[in-house]
Write a protein that holds these residues in place. Structure first.
Motif, PDB file in Angstrom:
ATOM      1  N   ALA A  93       5.655  22.153   5.680  1.00  0.00           N
ATOM      2  CA  ALA A  93       7.087  22.467   5.599  1.00  0.00           C
ATOM      3  C   ALA A  93       7.938  21.333   6.150  1.00  0.00           C
ATOM      4  N   GLN A  94       7.411  20.602   7.148  1.00  0.00           N
ATOM      5  CA  GLN A  94       8.143  19.487   7.751  1.00  0.00           C
ATOM      6  C   GLN A  94       7.741  18.137   7.175  1.00  0.00           C
ATOM      7  N   GLU A  95       6.833  18.126   6.179  1.00  0.00           N
ATOM      8  CA  GLU A  95       6.302  16.897   5.589  1.00  0.00           C
ATOM      9  C   GLU A  95       5.731  15.972   6.661  1.00  0.00           C
ATOM     10  N   MET A  96       4.913  16.574   7.524  1.00  0.00           N
ATOM     11  CA  MET A  96       4.253  15.839   8.590  1.00  0.00           C
ATOM     12  C   MET A  96       2.746  16.021   8.447  1.00  0.00           C
ATOM     13  N   GLY A  97       2.013  15.110   9.062  1.00  0.00           N
ATOM     14  CA  GLY A  97       0.563  15.183   9.089  1.00  0.00           C
ATOM     15  C   GLY A  97       0.069  15.019  10.510  1.00  0.00           C
ATOM     16  N   THR A 104      -1.147  17.557  18.705  1.00  0.00           N
ATOM     17  CA  THR A 104      -0.533  16.821  19.816  1.00  0.00           C
ATOM     18  C   THR A 104       0.081  15.498  19.374  1.00  0.00           C
ATOM     19  N   GLN A 105      -0.273  15.025  18.201  1.00  0.00           N
ATOM     20  CA  GLN A 105       0.328  13.804  17.668  1.00  0.00           C
ATOM     21  C   GLN A 105       0.464  13.959  16.157  1.00  0.00           C
ATOM     22  N   VAL A 106       1.669  13.765  15.667  1.00  0.00           N
ATOM     23  CA  VAL A 106       1.938  13.924  14.239  1.00  0.00           C
ATOM     24  C   VAL A 106       2.631  12.673  13.714  1.00  0.00           C
TER      25      VAL A 106
END
Length: 492
Positions: A273-277, A334-336
């Protein structure tokens, strides 16, 4: 905002935010300035109190500042770090009220309506605010009024607390610049003779609006409270964490993997939804005896595909001690990193995904930083034409681009017998007698004079590609300044 309650707003201005932030980390006695390069000139970006007392100002060239203050110490400014620090201050200020927003690049605005009773009075809240900021080493000017515009004006031009009610009487003696006008608009009003806010308020509106537009009058109405102006707090950053509490304790690996899979599906939906990985994941397992165990997973590439991530957790989860059972699982990214949506197919990316998963599996054993690749470097010197970088934190380059081919195997120069600028017809190398069959060259490479290198201090080198009768394809070079022949590489 609240029925029967007068709205009250605090404006905090940090006049030396950048220098205060730097001096908190690196304390310096005496005059100090941060500099920023603008239009090919190094200019003063922010000053401490001592430098301001000696007559230095923002915007002046650094050379002029050193002429006025020879003992001035300086450091480069980092505006992006200052912006991040201001956001940290905004979050800290929510201890006073929930509605806190940014005010430009060096200020905060707070809607404290209904919050002052928690500190006893407005004066006590402002005193506590000023005291905590002072202990943190931050210079701050605070204004409190009925409106955001009036509070900003007090913070910048007349620090204090305005009584509730008529804001015009408070703002009358202040300059028109206190209305948050642009510098050009302020100068134009002063040339017209309107130097105070009170003079502007008494000016007929219709002729004024035709000449200067509606912006100055809108700012005046906002400061007086006749036109509303909201405070928009920054939204908290998304939290990429999910949790599951179990009705009965579990201990089998299959059950833990099944629970992790459910959490991964939820977490990956948030990431998508946030276009994050996710680059780094952590599973926390709570046992019934309240002990916690964690399993961390560092990925070679940002991912949000639960089917690919789940098998990578198996090794770590298999080593946990479930004790008397696990009753809660928590999964957090913890890291995106940004991971925009991409077009995928069964042809493109399949092999790349397998390689990334392999690197991740190896990284869990030996560390991702220990898996490296060679990348091209911008240098014509053979020894400097490459660099090593962790595979997980670098992208493969298209390759080296040279006008002349380079050997696959490169090693330190090894001397051979030879004389003259032409390659020797016969020579011995590594206990082998070799005969030159074909020689291509020379390719002259000059040393990079701006970098110290003992091995290149002898001067230029003339490189030759040698094909020997015995099948060896070598890379030789000749040093004209100090005559001698060397072998430095071998072609495949």
């Amino acid at each position: 905002m609240f029925d029967g309650i007068q709205r009250r707003v605090i404006s905090i201005w940090f006049p030396r935010l950048a220098s205060d932030r730097h001096l908190r980390l690196y304390p310096i006695e005496g005059p100090f300035a941060l500099t920023l390069k603008e239009q090919n000139a190094n200019r003063v970006y922010c000053l401490n109190r001592v430098a301001q007392a000696q007559g230095l100002e923002r915007g002046m060239s650094y050379s002029d500042a050193r002429a006025f203050c020879p003992d001035l110490k300086s450091a480069p400014a980092h505006p992006h770090q200052d912006a991040a620090f201001l956001k940290i201050l905004r979050r800290w200020a929510t201890r006073y009220c929930p509605w806190v927003g940014l005010e430009g690049q060096d200020g905060l605005t707070m809607d404290i309506t209904g919050s002052t009773h928690l500190f006893g009075s407005e004066e006590a809240m402002v005193a506590d605010l000023r005291g905590r900021l002072g202990k943190a080493g931050l210079a701050a000017q605070i204004g409190l009024a009925d409106t955001r515009g009036a509070a900003w004006a007090l913070a910048h031009f007349k620090e204090g607390i305005a009584p509730t009610g008529d804001m015009l009487s408070v703002l009358k003696p202040l300059p028109v610049a206190a209305l948050r006008l642009s510098e050009d608009a302020s100068v134009a009003l002063q040339r017209l003779g309107l130097r105070k806010i009170g003079e502007l308020a008494e000016t007929p509106r219709a002729p004024f609006a035709r000449r200067f537009g509606r912006d100055p009058l809108m700012r005046l109405d906002q400061a007086l409270g006749t036109q509303p102006e909201e405070i928009t707090p920054l939204a908290d950053p998304p939290h990429y964490g999910v949790r599951m509490t179990l009705p009965e304790p579990i201990g089998l690996l299959a059950d833990v993997m099944s629970g992790t899979e459910r959490l991964l599906v939820q977490l990956c939906a948030k990431l998508k939804a946030q276009e994050m990985g996710a680059r780094q994941l952590c599973v926390t397992l709570r046992r019934v005896d309240q002990d916690h165990q964690q399993v961390e997973l560092r990925l070679a590439r940002p991912l949000r595909d639960s089917a690919r991530i789940l098998p990578l957790f198996e090794r770590g989860l298999s080593e946990i001690d479930a004790g008397y059972g696990i009753d809660q699982l928590r999964l957090e990214a913890t890291q995106v990193e940004p991971l925009p949506v991409q077009q995928i197919s069964h042809v493109i990316g399949a092999e790349k995904n397998k390689l990334d998963d392999l690197i991740t599996r190896l990284g869990t054993r030996i560390g991702l930083e220990n898996i490296t690749r060679f990348l091209p470097a911008d240098s014509h010197i053979p020894e400097r034409s490459f660099l090593t970088a962790p595979v997980a934190y670098s992208q493969a380059d298209s390759g080296w681009s040279y006008a002349h081919p380079r050997p696959v195997c490169l090693f330190p120069p090894e001397a051979i017998a030879g004389s003259g600028p032409r390659p020797p017809n016969r020579f011995r190398w590594r206990r082998m007698s070799l005969t030159t069959g074909r020689a291509t060259g020379p390719e002259r490479i000059a040393p990079e004079w701006w970098l110290p290198d003992d091995s290149w201090q002898s001067g230029v080198r003339d490189y030759w590609r040698i094909e020997t009768a015995q099948g060896r394809r070598l890379w030789l070079f000749y040093t004209p300044q100090n005559p001698g022949w060397f072998v430095q590489g071998e072609f495949a």
